[in-house]
Design a protein around this motif. Sequence first.
Motif, mmCIF file in Angstrom:
data_model
loop_
_atom_site.group_PDB
_atom_site.id
_atom_site.type_symbol
_atom_site.label_atom_id
_atom_site.label_comp_id
_atom_site.label_asym_id
_atom_site.label_seq_id
_atom_site.Cartn_x
_atom_site.Cartn_y
_atom_site.Cartn_z
ATOM 1 N N GLU A 152 -2.531 14.880 -6.586
ATOM 2 C CA GLU A 152 -1.365 15.738 -6.773
ATOM 3 C C GLU A 152 -1.616 16.639 -7.984
ATOM 4 N N GLU A 153 -0.806 16.530 -9.042
ATOM 5 C CA GLU A 153 -0.978 17.398 -10.219
ATOM 6 C C GLU A 153 -1.897 16.803 -11.282
ATOM 7 N N ARG A 154 -2.335 15.575 -11.090
ATOM 8 C CA ARG A 154 -3.156 14.894 -12.093
ATOM 9 C C ARG A 154 -4.628 15.170 -11.835
ATOM 10 N N LEU A 155 -5.326 15.630 -12.871
ATOM 11 C CA LEU A 155 -6.756 15.918 -12.788
ATOM 12 C C LEU A 155 -7.480 14.984 -13.749
ATOM 13 N N THR A 156 -8.491 14.272 -13.225
ATOM 14 C CA THR A 156 -9.268 13.359 -14.068
ATOM 15 C C THR A 156 -10.754 13.555 -13.817
ATOM 16 N N PRO A 160 0.817 -1.218 0.000
ATOM 17 C CA PRO A 160 0.000 0.000 0.000
ATOM 18 C C PRO A 160 0.855 1.274 0.000
ATOM 19 N N ILE A 161 0.316 2.285 -0.694
ATOM 20 C CA ILE A 161 0.926 3.616 -0.678
ATOM 21 C C ILE A 161 -0.174 4.610 -0.332
ATOM 22 N N GLU A 162 0.192 5.616 0.412
ATOM 23 C CA GLU A 162 -0.791 6.635 0.770
ATOM 24 C C GLU A 162 -0.894 7.656 -0.344
ATOM 25 N N ASP A 163 -2.106 7.892 -0.778
ATOM 26 C CA ASP A 163 -2.368 8.880 -1.814
ATOM 27 C C ASP A 163 -3.239 9.983 -1.241
ATOM 28 N N GLU A 164 -3.030 11.176 -1.714
ATOM 29 C CA GLU A 164 -3.903 12.304 -1.374
ATOM 30 C C GLU A 164 -4.895 12.475 -2.518
ATOM 31 N N TRP A 165 -6.178 12.411 -2.201
ATOM 32 C CA TRP A 165 -7.227 12.532 -3.205
ATOM 33 C C TRP A 165 -8.119 13.715 -2.860
ATOM 34 N N GLU A 166 -8.516 14.454 -3.862
ATOM 35 C CA GLU A 166 -9.504 15.509 -3.683
ATOM 36 C C GLU A 166 -10.635 15.256 -4.680
ATOM 37 N N VAL A 167 -11.831 15.020 -4.156
ATOM 38 C CA VAL A 167 -13.004 14.769 -4.987
ATOM 39 C C VAL A 167 -13.874 16.017 -4.983
ATOM 40 N N ARG A 168 -14.300 16.436 -6.173
ATOM 41 C CA ARG A 168 -15.219 17.586 -6.268
ATOM 42 C C ARG A 168 -16.188 17.354 -7.425
ATOM 43 N N ASP A 169 -17.173 18.227 -7.536
ATOM 44 C CA ASP A 169 -18.178 18.162 -8.617
ATOM 45 C C ASP A 169 -18.910 16.816 -8.618
ATOM 46 N N PHE A 170 -19.169 16.269 -7.430
ATOM 47 C CA PHE A 170 -19.790 14.949 -7.320
ATOM 48 C C PHE A 170 -21.256 15.030 -7.695
ATOM 49 N N ASP A 171 -21.691 14.105 -8.562
ATOM 50 C CA ASP A 171 -23.085 14.062 -8.986
ATOM 51 C C ASP A 171 -23.527 12.606 -9.093
ATOM 52 N N CYS A 172 -24.822 12.395 -8.904
ATOM 53 C CA CYS A 172 -25.381 11.043 -8.955
ATOM 54 C C CYS A 172 -26.755 11.117 -9.608
ATOM 55 N N ALA A 173 -26.970 10.268 -10.615
ATOM 56 C CA ALA A 173 -28.262 10.233 -11.306
ATOM 57 C C ALA A 173 -28.714 8.789 -11.464
ATOM 58 N N GLU A 174 -29.989 8.529 -11.177
ATOM 59 C CA GLU A 174 -30.529 7.192 -11.391
ATOM 60 C C GLU A 174 -30.788 7.040 -12.886
ATOM 61 N N ILE A 175 -30.146 6.045 -13.514
ATOM 62 C CA ILE A 175 -30.268 5.867 -14.967
ATOM 63 C C ILE A 175 -31.212 4.723 -15.333
ATOM 64 N N ALA A 176 -31.530 3.882 -14.368
ATOM 65 C CA ALA A 176 -32.519 2.811 -14.495
ATOM 66 C C ALA A 176 -32.843 2.394 -13.062
ATOM 67 N N ALA A 177 -33.865 1.605 -12.900
ATOM 68 C CA ALA A 177 -34.241 1.188 -11.551
ATOM 69 C C ALA A 177 -33.036 0.578 -10.836
ATOM 70 N N ASP A 178 -32.658 1.178 -9.686
ATOM 71 C CA ASP A 178 -31.555 0.712 -8.845
ATOM 72 C C ASP A 178 -30.183 0.759 -9.505
#
Length: 145
Positions: free
Chosen positions: A107-111, A78-96
């Motif tokens: 770090e410097e990588r944005l996905t 295991p390695i420790e990573d720093e993660w920043e999550v933003r712009d989180f969205d959730c939509a139901e696309i079919a039942a359940d």
Amino acid sequence: MNTLSTDHTIEPTLVTAAEHALEELHRREPVFHRPEFGTTRADFERMTDEAFWEIGASGRRYSREYVLDILEERGRNPIEDEWEVRDFDCAEIAADNYLVTYTLRQEERLTRRASIWRRTAAGWKIVFHQGTVVADSDPAPASSV
């Protein structure tokens, strides 16, 4: 000549219609990086649907078995990573079935990330995941859309 109208933005307006699932799934993302939901291969097998597959940020497609092998290896080293999550969205696309999207900075990588989750009697199962590297933050010219 292609020009963008100034009354429109490139980014969509996302409306979360699945508030009950949003909180539960927000706690689970970024997927496979939440030790409270498991760290062993057996944990990840329970978390993933049999048909799970992934498109990595590289554009490569990965099978469930390949991802499970990588996660098992990561668990041994295991390695420790720093993660920043933003712009989180959730939509139901079919039942359940829910589409989760968010932006992830490591770090410097944005996905941009997208996951499809299914609520089952056994709990949440991830069916699909994709990561796409954001090349830059400048809007794309209309000709590249």
